[in-house]
Scaffold this active site. Structure first.
Site, PDB file in Angstrom:
ATOM      1  N   SER A 188       8.157  -0.840   0.280  1.00 25.68           N
ATOM      2  CA  SER A 188       7.644  -2.464  -0.481  1.00 25.68           C
ATOM      3  C   SER A 188       8.297  -2.668  -1.966  1.00 25.68           C
ATOM      4  CB  SER A 188       6.689  -1.801  -0.847  1.00 25.68           C
ATOM      5  OG  SER A 188       5.336  -2.749  -1.003  1.00 25.68           O
TER       6      SER A 188
ATOM      7  N   TYR B 205      -0.202   4.809  -2.921  1.00 26.25           N
ATOM      8  CA  TYR B 205       0.730   3.745  -2.113  1.00 26.25           C
ATOM      9  C   TYR B 205       2.245   3.646  -2.713  1.00 26.25           C
ATOM     10  CZ  TYR B 205       2.077  -0.014   0.694  1.00 26.25           C
ATOM     11  OH  TYR B 205       2.840  -0.795   1.508  1.00 26.25           O
TER      12      TYR B 205
END
Length: 262
Positions: free
Chosen positions: A149, A162
Site C-alpha cells: 500500500s 495497518y
C-alpha cells in the site's frame, strides 16, 4: 522482462473481493489463457467467481490460522497444481485504533491484523519458495506478487497498525527481491493508492473515502499493464507520487548491498 504474461498457473489469495477479485478475473482473461486458482475465506464468494471463467478454480483458506494449516494448504495446492508458477497475495484487513484511548485497543484484533497482513503472507511465501526455486533451477520463471500500500510509506494515523503491517511487508519484499536476484523467481510488488473496495465498510468510512478513491476498474487496468510489463514496483494514481517521493532508488540500493560474511 518476464511478467504476468508469462504465467500459466496463478494462485490469487484474497480473491473474494476488491483488488484481488478484479485482478484474478483480469489475469484469467489474458490472451495467454492461464489457469487461475482463487482463494479466500468465503466459499460462497469463491463459487461465484468460479462462474466467471472456465479456467477458474477455487481453494478455500483463512490465512489467519496456525502455520501447520498454512503448510497443509500449500501442500494441497502444489499437489493439485504442480505447474503453479505465480502467487498473488491480496489478503488484508484494516482497523481503526485510537491510542488516546488505549483501553479501547483490542489486542486480539491488533494481532489478527498483524497476522493476516504480514506474518501469514511471509509464511505463505516461504512455504512456496522451495517449489519456485526448483522451477528456477529448471530454467522456468515464477512470480511472487505481494500487495502492499502507499500507506507503507505515507501512513494514515487512524489506521496505524495497518500501515505498519504494510510497511513491514514492503520492506520484506525489497529484501526478498534482493536475495532472489540472479534466480528465475521474480518479486513484483503491487503498491496501490486508495482504491474502491469493501475494506472500509466495517469502519463506516466508505462514504467519505469513496469521494477520493480510484475506481476499481481503472486501477485494475493500470495494474495489469504493470504486471504484464514485469514492473518490479507496480504503482498507479496517488501511489505514483508517493513512490517517487519516498521509495525511488531504495530497491536499487538494497540490491547492491552485500550480505555480511559468516
Amino acid at each position: 522482462m518476464p511478467g504476468i504474461k508469462d504465467a500459466k498457473s496463478v494462485l490469487v489469495i484474497g480473491a473474494t473481493a476488491g483488488i484481488g477479485r478484479a485482478l484474478a478475473l483480469a489475469i484469467h482473461n489474458l490472451e495467454t489463457k492461464p489457469t487461475v486458482i482463487v482463494s479466500g475465506r468465503r466459499q460462497e464468494r469463491l463459487d461465484e467467481i468460479a462462474t466467471q471463467g472456465e479456467r477458474i478454480r477455487t481453494a478455500r483458506v483463512d490465512l489467519n490460522t496456525h502455520h501447520d494449516n498454512l503448510k497443509a494448504f500449500v501442500e494441497d495446492i502444489l499437489s493439485n497444481y504442480p505447474d503453479l508458477d505465480t502467487i498473488l497475495l491480496s489478503s488484508g484487513i484494516q482497523h481503526i485504533f485510537d491510542f488516546k484511548k488505549p483501553e479501547t485497543i483490542d489486542f486480539k484484533v491488533l494481532e489478527a491484523e498483524l497476522n493476516t497482513n504480514y506474518l501469514s503472507i511471509i509464511k505463505t511465501i516461504i512455504l512456496f519458495l522451495p517449489h519456485f526455486l526448483k522451477r528456477s533451477s529448471e530454467g522456468k520463471p515464477s512470480f511472487i506478487i505481494p500487495i502492499t500500500s502507499a500507506l507503507a510509506s505515507a501512513p494514515k494515523p487512524d489506521v496505524p497498525n495497518y500501515c505498519a503491517t504494510k510497511a513491514a511487508l514492503h520492506s520484506f519484499d525489497i529484501s526478498l527481491r534482493a536475495q532472489l536476484k540472479g534466480t528465475n523467481v521474480h518479486v513484483l510488488e503491487i503498491f496501490p493508492p486508495l482504491v474502491e473496495s469493501e475494506l472500509h465498510d466495517h469502519q463506516g468510512t466508505t462514504p467519505a473515502l469513496s469521494k477520493h478513491w480510484m475506481p476499481l476498474d481503472e486501477y485494475t487496468k493500470h495494474t495489469l499493464e504493470g504486471l504484464i510489463r514485469g514492473d518490479p514496483d507496480v504503482t498507479a494514481g496517488f501511489s505514483v507520487g508517493v513512490f517517487e517521493k519516498w521509495e525511488k532508488g531504495k530497491r536499487e540500493q538494497v540490491e547492491q548491498a552485500t550480505f555480511p560474511s559468516k
